[in-house]
Scaffold this motif. Sequence first.
Motif, PDB file in Angstrom:
ATOM      1  N   ARG A 131      35.917 -27.101 -17.341  1.00 51.78           N
ATOM      2  CA  ARG A 131      35.143 -27.878 -18.319  1.00 51.78           C
ATOM      3  C   ARG A 131      33.715 -27.359 -18.405  1.00 51.78           C
ATOM      4  O   ARG A 131      33.137 -27.253 -19.491  1.00 51.78           O
ATOM      5  N   ALA A 132      33.137 -27.060 -17.263  1.00 48.72           N
ATOM      6  CA  ALA A 132      31.755 -26.578 -17.238  1.00 48.72           C
ATOM      7  C   ALA A 132      31.613 -25.261 -17.982  1.00 48.72           C
ATOM      8  O   ALA A 132      30.716 -25.096 -18.817  1.00 48.72           O
ATOM      9  N   LEU A 133      32.495 -24.317 -17.706  1.00 43.70           N
ATOM     10  CA  LEU A 133      32.391 -23.011 -18.352  1.00 43.70           C
ATOM     11  C   LEU A 133      32.651 -23.111 -19.845  1.00 43.70           C
ATOM     12  O   LEU A 133      31.965 -22.467 -20.649  1.00 43.70           O
ATOM     13  N   SER A 134      33.597 -23.915 -20.242  1.00 45.67           N
ATOM     14  CA  SER A 134      33.865 -24.105 -21.659  1.00 45.67           C
ATOM     15  C   SER A 134      32.636 -24.669 -22.376  1.00 45.67           C
ATOM     16  O   SER A 134      32.267 -24.222 -23.470  1.00 45.67           O
ATOM     17  N   GLY A 135      31.990 -25.640 -21.760  1.00 47.15           N
ATOM     18  CA  GLY A 135      30.790 -26.222 -22.353  1.00 47.15           C
ATOM     19  C   GLY A 135      29.644 -25.233 -22.437  1.00 47.15           C
ATOM     20  O   GLY A 135      28.865 -25.234 -23.405  1.00 47.15           O
ATOM     21  N   LEU A 136      29.519 -24.381 -21.435  1.00 46.92           N
ATOM     22  CA  LEU A 136      28.469 -23.366 -21.451  1.00 46.92           C
ATOM     23  C   LEU A 136      28.698 -22.358 -22.570  1.00 46.92           C
ATOM     24  O   LEU A 136      27.751 -21.935 -23.243  1.00 46.92           O
ATOM     25  N   PHE A 137      29.956 -21.973 -22.790  1.00 47.15           N
ATOM     26  CA  PHE A 137      30.257 -21.068 -23.904  1.00 47.15           C
ATOM     27  C   PHE A 137      29.836 -21.691 -25.231  1.00 47.15           C
ATOM     28  O   PHE A 137      29.249 -21.026 -26.087  1.00 47.15           O
ATOM     29  N   THR A 138      30.111 -22.976 -25.394  1.00 48.04           N
ATOM     30  CA  THR A 138      29.726 -23.659 -26.625  1.00 48.04           C
ATOM     31  C   THR A 138      28.212 -23.672 -26.794  1.00 48.04           C
ATOM     32  O   THR A 138      27.689 -23.417 -27.889  1.00 48.04           O
ATOM     33  N   ALA A 139      27.488 -23.946 -25.700  1.00 52.39           N
ATOM     34  CA  ALA A 139      26.026 -24.015 -25.763  1.00 52.39           C
ATOM     35  C   ALA A 139      25.409 -22.656 -26.087  1.00 52.39           C
ATOM     36  O   ALA A 139      24.408 -22.567 -26.814  1.00 52.39           O
ATOM     37  N   VAL A 140      26.000 -21.590 -25.563  1.00 47.84           N
ATOM     38  CA  VAL A 140      25.521 -20.250 -25.899  1.00 47.84           C
ATOM     39  C   VAL A 140      25.818 -19.944 -27.367  1.00 47.84           C
ATOM     40  O   VAL A 140      24.983 -19.404 -28.092  1.00 47.84           O
ATOM     41  N   GLY A 141      27.008 -20.313 -27.815  1.00 46.18           N
ATOM     42  CA  GLY A 141      27.400 -20.035 -29.187  1.00 46.18           C
ATOM     43  C   GLY A 141      26.546 -20.740 -30.218  1.00 46.18           C
ATOM     44  O   GLY A 141      26.252 -20.165 -31.282  1.00 46.18           O
ATOM     45  N   ASN A 142      26.119 -21.981 -29.913  1.00 39.59           N
ATOM     46  CA  ASN A 142      25.316 -22.709 -30.900  1.00 39.59           C
ATOM     47  C   ASN A 142      23.813 -22.504 -30.718  1.00 39.59           C
ATOM     48  O   ASN A 142      23.002 -23.136 -31.407  1.00 39.59           O
ATOM     49  N   GLY A 143      23.436 -21.641 -29.780  1.00 37.13           N
ATOM     50  CA  GLY A 143      22.026 -21.307 -29.610  1.00 37.13           C
ATOM     51  C   GLY A 143      21.247 -22.230 -28.700  1.00 37.13           C
ATOM     52  O   GLY A 143      20.039 -22.051 -28.529  1.00 37.13           O
ATOM     53  N   THR A 144      21.906 -23.208 -28.091  1.00 40.90           N
ATOM     54  CA  THR A 144      21.212 -24.109 -27.171  1.00 40.90           C
ATOM     55  C   THR A 144      20.746 -23.369 -25.922  1.00 40.90           C
ATOM     56  O   THR A 144      19.677 -23.657 -25.371  1.00 40.90           O
ATOM     57  N   LEU A 145      21.560 -22.405 -25.466  1.00 41.09           N
ATOM     58  CA  LEU A 145      21.223 -21.600 -24.296  1.00 41.09           C
ATOM     59  C   LEU A 145      21.155 -20.132 -24.694  1.00 41.09           C
ATOM     60  O   LEU A 145      21.977 -19.657 -25.482  1.00 41.09           O
TER      61      LEU A 145
END
Length: 340
Positions: free
Chosen positions: A290-304
């Motif tokens: 769950r953590a890694l999936s969420g991090l991928f999303t955050a990178v993809g949307n520019g949050t990280l």
Amino acid sequence: MTCYLNDSSIERDAVRVEGFDPMQTTVVRERLSRRRQSRHALVHVTHASMGVTDAMAVRGDYLLQPIRGFTPGYDFVGVIERLPADTPPDLHVGQRVAGILPRMGAHASLISVAPSLLVPVPDFLDDAIAAAVPLDAVTALFALDALAVESGTILVQGAGGAVGAWASQLATTRGFTAYGTASPRSHDHAARFTASVFDYNDATWIDQILEATEGGVVGAIDHTGSRSVRRTIRPGGRLVRTAFGGTPGRGRSSTAAGFATSALRRYAQPHERICSVPIIVATQRSRYRRALSGLFTAVGNGTLLPPRPRITPLAAYKDALASMVGAAPGEKIILTTSEE
């Protein structure tokens, strides 16, 4: 490379550490062990990150990899070649996936891995960018979780480093005010993600933080094992250790001593916790996925903001190890098995 269930000889290229010496570390052609393959997925690794732990392991200075003959590398991006019968429904053959291994072994062209360790890579992420995320970003996220505080100021040791940059960004997204330490060389990179950066070579850096925070931070994330960092934390606060530093040649002893000391200080002031992602991945796989999936999303949307990949062929492994010394702040070495 395409592999089938009836393959009797599955070969791969893999890094082998035979002598705890970078010059004796080679890329070999070998047969992939068939042990437990009926219960494992077969993944063609296209990209794998290289980090400080890999360099330490190659030197024989990493506590969790004390025996020669291993393959380094914790995290990877690749394509599923084969799956066992009891596979999670979100995985399928031909799919791009990423993962973190509880034990090393990712610096190879083909790996056998439990499906429960695999996380789908979103279509919007480039392979090299995705490969720069898993181990470092998951470590940062779990370290923040271990702080167990909801607001206030926190300190990130090495805020310009591989884990520190992720931790500083994640802290900001959670509403914390992040202060960081960095060397003059990585100051500007760390300053992108923190409210203020202090030079850890300055003998007064702790006093500066105490003044800036009016008495100290509510929590700190540290990778050095330094005892002095405890002074920066307010009463009732918490210190999370992600590593224990140590001079070259003393990494194992420093880590062993650090683990023991932090365990004894679990209920001291400040409270100390250890964040070991390989252990978490091995024992809490759903949480890790769950953590890694969420991090991928955050990178993809520019949050990280991820680090910049520096692509190096797996065949040039020794060159990649050497280039770590001069890697620019915000840069991540990514190994690729591609011949392009």
